[in-house]
Write a protein that holds these residues in place. Structure first.
Motif, PDB file in Angstrom:
ATOM      1  N   TYR A  31       0.835  -1.194   0.000  1.00 31.43           N
ATOM      2  CA  TYR A  31       0.000   0.000   0.000  1.00 31.43           C
ATOM      3  C   TYR A  31       0.874   1.250   0.000  1.00 31.43           C
ATOM      4  CZ  TYR A  31      -3.473  -3.378   1.586  1.00 31.43           C
ATOM      5  OH  TYR A  31      -4.286  -4.467   1.699  1.00 31.43           O
ATOM      6  N   TYR A  33       0.664   5.786  -0.733  1.00 30.69           N
ATOM      7  CA  TYR A  33      -0.252   6.919  -0.725  1.00 30.69           C
ATOM      8  C   TYR A  33       0.504   8.223  -0.981  1.00 30.69           C
ATOM      9  CZ  TYR A  33      -2.676   3.335   1.975  1.00 30.69           C
ATOM     10  OH  TYR A  33      -3.221   2.147   2.386  1.00 30.69           O
ATOM     11  N   TYR A  35      -0.224  12.277  -0.082  1.00 34.25           N
ATOM     12  CA  TYR A  35      -1.027  13.276   0.603  1.00 34.25           C
ATOM     13  C   TYR A  35      -0.402  14.647   0.372  1.00 34.25           C
ATOM     14  CZ  TYR A  35      -3.656   9.802   3.322  1.00 34.25           C
ATOM     15  OH  TYR A  35      -4.484   8.777   3.707  1.00 34.25           O
ATOM     16  N   VAL A  50      -2.882   0.061  -4.047  1.00 34.80           N
ATOM     17  CA  VAL A  50      -2.922  -1.119  -3.170  1.00 34.80           C
ATOM     18  C   VAL A  50      -1.965  -2.213  -3.647  1.00 34.80           C
ATOM     19  CG1 VAL A  50      -5.269  -0.633  -2.412  1.00 34.80           C
ATOM     20  CG2 VAL A  50      -4.883  -2.162  -4.359  1.00 34.80           C
ATOM     21  N   ALA A  97      -2.435  -1.781   5.554  1.00 40.13           N
ATOM     22  CA  ALA A  97      -3.516  -0.948   4.993  1.00 40.13           C
ATOM     23  C   ALA A  97      -3.943   0.111   5.993  1.00 40.13           C
ATOM     24  CB  ALA A  97      -4.712  -1.804   4.560  1.00 40.13           C
ATOM     25  N   GLY A  98      -2.961   0.718   6.651  1.00 43.58           N
ATOM     26  CA  GLY A  98      -3.237   1.854   7.513  1.00 43.58           C
ATOM     27  C   GLY A  98      -3.873   1.528   8.844  1.00 43.58           C
ATOM     28  N   TYR A 103       0.840   4.164   8.831  1.00 43.44           N
ATOM     29  CA  TYR A 103       1.685   4.398   7.667  1.00 43.44           C
ATOM     30  C   TYR A 103       3.110   4.742   8.119  1.00 43.44           C
ATOM     31  CZ  TYR A 103      -2.547   5.864   4.916  1.00 43.44           C
ATOM     32  OH  TYR A 103      -3.761   5.972   4.275  1.00 43.44           O
ATOM     33  N   PHE A 105       5.728   7.442   6.755  1.00 49.07           N
ATOM     34  CA  PHE A 105       5.775   8.599   5.863  1.00 49.07           C
ATOM     35  C   PHE A 105       7.206   8.931   5.470  1.00 49.07           C
ATOM     36  CE2 PHE A 105       1.648  10.631   5.493  1.00 49.07           C
ATOM     37  CZ  PHE A 105       0.921  10.095   6.543  1.00 49.07           C
TER      38      PHE A 105
ATOM     39  N   TYR B  32     -10.665   1.927  12.339  1.00 52.25           N
ATOM     40  CA  TYR B  32      -9.425   2.165  13.082  1.00 52.25           C
ATOM     41  C   TYR B  32      -9.233   3.655  13.253  1.00 52.25           C
ATOM     42  CZ  TYR B  32      -7.171  -2.395  13.491  1.00 52.25           C
ATOM     43  OH  TYR B  32      -6.846  -3.678  13.857  1.00 52.25           O
ATOM     44  N   LEU B  34      -6.119   6.452  14.573  1.00 50.19           N
ATOM     45  CA  LEU B  34      -4.675   6.503  14.760  1.00 50.19           C
ATOM     46  C   LEU B  34      -4.251   7.900  15.184  1.00 50.19           C
ATOM     47  CD1 LEU B  34      -5.445   4.957  11.772  1.00 50.19           C
ATOM     48  CD2 LEU B  34      -3.107   4.187  12.128  1.00 50.19           C
ATOM     49  N   TYR B  36      -0.774  10.446  15.042  1.00 49.17           N
ATOM     50  CA  TYR B  36       0.538  10.702  14.474  1.00 49.17           C
ATOM     51  C   TYR B  36       1.116  11.944  15.121  1.00 49.17           C
ATOM     52  CZ  TYR B  36      -0.251   7.420  10.668  1.00 49.17           C
ATOM     53  OH  TYR B  36      -0.476   6.283   9.937  1.00 49.17           O
ATOM     54  N   PRO B  44       5.037  12.933   9.209  1.00 47.57           N
ATOM     55  CA  PRO B  44       4.369  12.429  10.412  1.00 47.57           C
ATOM     56  C   PRO B  44       4.914  11.056  10.805  1.00 47.57           C
ATOM     57  CG  PRO B  44       2.770  13.256   8.812  1.00 47.57           C
ATOM     58  CD  PRO B  44       4.085  13.191   8.111  1.00 47.57           C
ATOM     59  N   PHE B  46       3.964   7.597  13.054  1.00 47.10           N
ATOM     60  CA  PHE B  46       2.887   6.850  13.701  1.00 47.10           C
ATOM     61  C   PHE B  46       3.178   6.685  15.189  1.00 47.10           C
ATOM     62  CE2 PHE B  46      -0.362   3.865  14.415  1.00 47.10           C
ATOM     63  CZ  PHE B  46       0.156   2.773  15.089  1.00 47.10           C
ATOM     64  N   SER B  49      -2.487   3.270  17.652  1.00 45.94           N
ATOM     65  CA  SER B  49      -3.776   3.106  16.997  1.00 45.94           C
ATOM     66  C   SER B  49      -4.735   2.382  17.928  1.00 45.94           C
ATOM     67  CB  SER B  49      -3.617   2.301  15.703  1.00 45.94           C
ATOM     68  OG  SER B  49      -3.236   0.963  15.985  1.00 45.94           O
ATOM     69  N   PHE B  89      -1.667  14.720  14.954  1.00 42.75           N
ATOM     70  CA  PHE B  89      -2.812  14.507  14.080  1.00 42.75           C
ATOM     71  C   PHE B  89      -3.547  13.243  14.500  1.00 42.75           C
ATOM     72  CE2 PHE B  89      -2.097  17.655  10.849  1.00 42.75           C
ATOM     73  CZ  PHE B  89      -0.733  17.836  10.786  1.00 42.75           C
ATOM     74  N   ARG B  93      -9.629   5.444   9.702  1.00 46.13           N
ATOM     75  CA  ARG B  93      -9.689   4.602   8.510  1.00 46.13           C
ATOM     76  C   ARG B  93     -11.123   4.129   8.291  1.00 46.13           C
ATOM     77  NH1 ARG B  93      -6.852  -1.265   7.601  1.00 46.13           N
ATOM     78  NH2 ARG B  93      -8.716  -1.985   8.685  1.00 46.13           N
ATOM     79  N   ASN B 101      -9.419  -3.831   2.286  1.00 47.30           N
ATOM     80  CA  ASN B 101      -9.297  -2.449   2.728  1.00 47.30           C
ATOM     81  C   ASN B 101      -8.273  -1.699   1.893  1.00 47.30           C
ATOM     82  OD1 ASN B 101      -9.006  -0.052   4.416  1.00 47.30           O
ATOM     83  ND2 ASN B 101     -10.184  -1.255   5.886  1.00 47.30           N
ATOM     84  N   THR B 102      -8.588  -0.462   1.554  1.00 48.38           N
ATOM     85  CA  THR B 102      -7.666   0.371   0.796  1.00 48.38           C
ATOM     86  C   THR B 102      -6.672   1.085   1.707  1.00 48.38           C
ATOM     87  OG1 THR B 102      -9.125   2.273   0.912  1.00 48.38           O
ATOM     88  CG2 THR B 102      -9.391   0.797  -0.981  1.00 48.38           C
ATOM     89  N   GLY B 103      -7.002   1.178   2.992  1.00 45.46           N
ATOM     90  CA  GLY B 103      -6.108   1.851   3.931  1.00 45.46           C
ATOM     91  C   GLY B 103      -6.165   3.364   3.871  1.00 45.46           C
ATOM     92  N   LYS B 104      -7.163   3.917   3.200  1.00 44.07           N
ATOM     93  CA  LYS B 104      -7.255   5.382   3.118  1.00 44.07           C
ATOM     94  C   LYS B 104      -7.560   5.951   4.499  1.00 44.07           C
ATOM     95  CE  LYS B 104     -10.417   5.367  -0.132  1.00 44.07           C
ATOM     96  NZ  LYS B 104     -11.363   5.915  -1.139  1.00 44.07           N
ATOM     97  N   LEU B 105      -6.795   6.963   4.882  1.00 44.56           N
ATOM     98  CA  LEU B 105      -6.997   7.623   6.157  1.00 44.56           C
ATOM     99  C   LEU B 105      -7.525   9.036   5.944  1.00 44.56           C
ATOM    100  CD1 LEU B 105      -3.783   6.654   8.172  1.00 44.56           C
ATOM    101  CD2 LEU B 105      -6.021   5.543   8.190  1.00 44.56           C
ATOM    102  N   PHE B 107      -7.595  12.631   7.923  1.00 43.12           N
ATOM    103  CA  PHE B 107      -6.859  13.288   9.001  1.00 43.12           C
ATOM    104  C   PHE B 107      -7.606  14.498   9.537  1.00 43.12           C
ATOM    105  CE2 PHE B 107      -2.622  11.356   9.135  1.00 43.12           C
ATOM    106  CZ  PHE B 107      -2.653  10.574   7.990  1.00 43.12           C
ATOM    107  N   GLY B 108      -7.428  14.736  10.840  1.00 39.04           N
ATOM    108  CA  GLY B 108      -7.841  15.998  11.430  1.00 39.04           C
ATOM    109  C   GLY B 108      -6.835  17.088  11.095  1.00 39.04           C
TER     110      GLY B 108
END
Lengths: 114, 117
Positions: A31, A33, A35, A50, A97-98, A103, A105, B32, B34, B36, B44, B46, B49, B89, B93, B101-105, B107-108
């Motif tokens: 995976y 990404y 941002y 993915v 997958a997060g 992740y 970074f 989920y 998390l 950071y 960032p 991690f 979580s 942050f 998810r 799952n695509t794992g897209k997060l 964020f605040g």
């Protein structure tokens, strides 16, 4: 153990120019990404992948393109740069997958479009 | 619409005391959450979580609490140290169904924590 490597760290582009932001990871993560982070804002997803050969749009994909020909590399292409693309760009990869482990970074690319 | 919100832009705490960072979310379809930490000019990192089926997760000085009925999570740092000064942050998810799952997060906006010696 390099983790996620982004190049360049800084770049100034003129309006209308194009460039590629490089991202490479050595953790064999499927995976990946991209941002962007604007001042005072959270991170917004541009594109994600993915696995090798599979990419999809995130929340803010307009003006960008990606490719994922290998597991390791996930370059982000900016075509016809605009001032609105001035931002800090972060690439990330993930084993889970997060979820549980989040992740990893890269250190970011600060891009200014003038 | 902001699905993940950190309403406090900044927080200042004395060294040795507890830091509490807060985060609210609007979508019940997150599985989920998390946290950071980000230092200037770095990416960032991690921290910790928590799965949506739990209400607490602890890792050393860091504890995350999840209150699903209030759609609220918090990060407690005890004791706070000057090296904890950074932007924090929260992220969430979205659950995926079907092909994985695509794992897209999401964020605040971040909260800047300053720990004073």
């Amino acid at each position: 153990n390099a983790g996620v490597t982004q190049t360049p760290k800084f770049r100034i582009l003129k309006i209308g120019q194009s460039m590629t932001l490089q991202c490479a990871q050595d953790m064999n993560h499927n995976y990946m990404y991209w941002y962007r982070q604007d001042p005072g804002m959270g991170l917004k997803l541009i594109y994600y992948s993915v696995g090798a050969g599979i990419t999809d749009k995130g929340e803010v994909p307009n003006g960008y393109n990606v490719s994922r020909s290998t597991t390791e590399d996930f370059p982000l292409r900016l075509e016809l740069a605009a001032p609105s693309q001035t931002s800090v760009y972060f690439c990330a990869s993930s084993y889970s997958a997060g979820g549980t482990y989040g992740y990893t970074f890269g250190s970011g690319t600060r891009l200014t479009v003038v | 619409d902001q699905q993940v919100k950190q309403n406090s832009p900044s927080l200042s705490v004395q060294e040795g005391r507890i830091s509490i960072l807060n985060c609210d979310y609007t979508n019940s379809m997150f599985d989920y959450f998390l946290w950071y930490k980000k230092y200037p000019a770095e990416g960032p990192t991690f921290l910790i979580s928590i799965s949506s089926i739990k209400d607490k997760n602890e890792d050393g000085r860091f504890t995350v609490f999840l209150n699903k009925s209030a759609k609220h999570l918090s990060l407690h740092i005890v004791p706070s140290q000057p090296g904890d000064s950074a932007v924090y942050f929260c992220a969430a998810r979205a659950k995926s169904y079907g092909s994985g799952n695509t794992g897209k997060l999401i964020f605040g906006q971040g909260t800047t924590l300053q720990v004073k010696p």
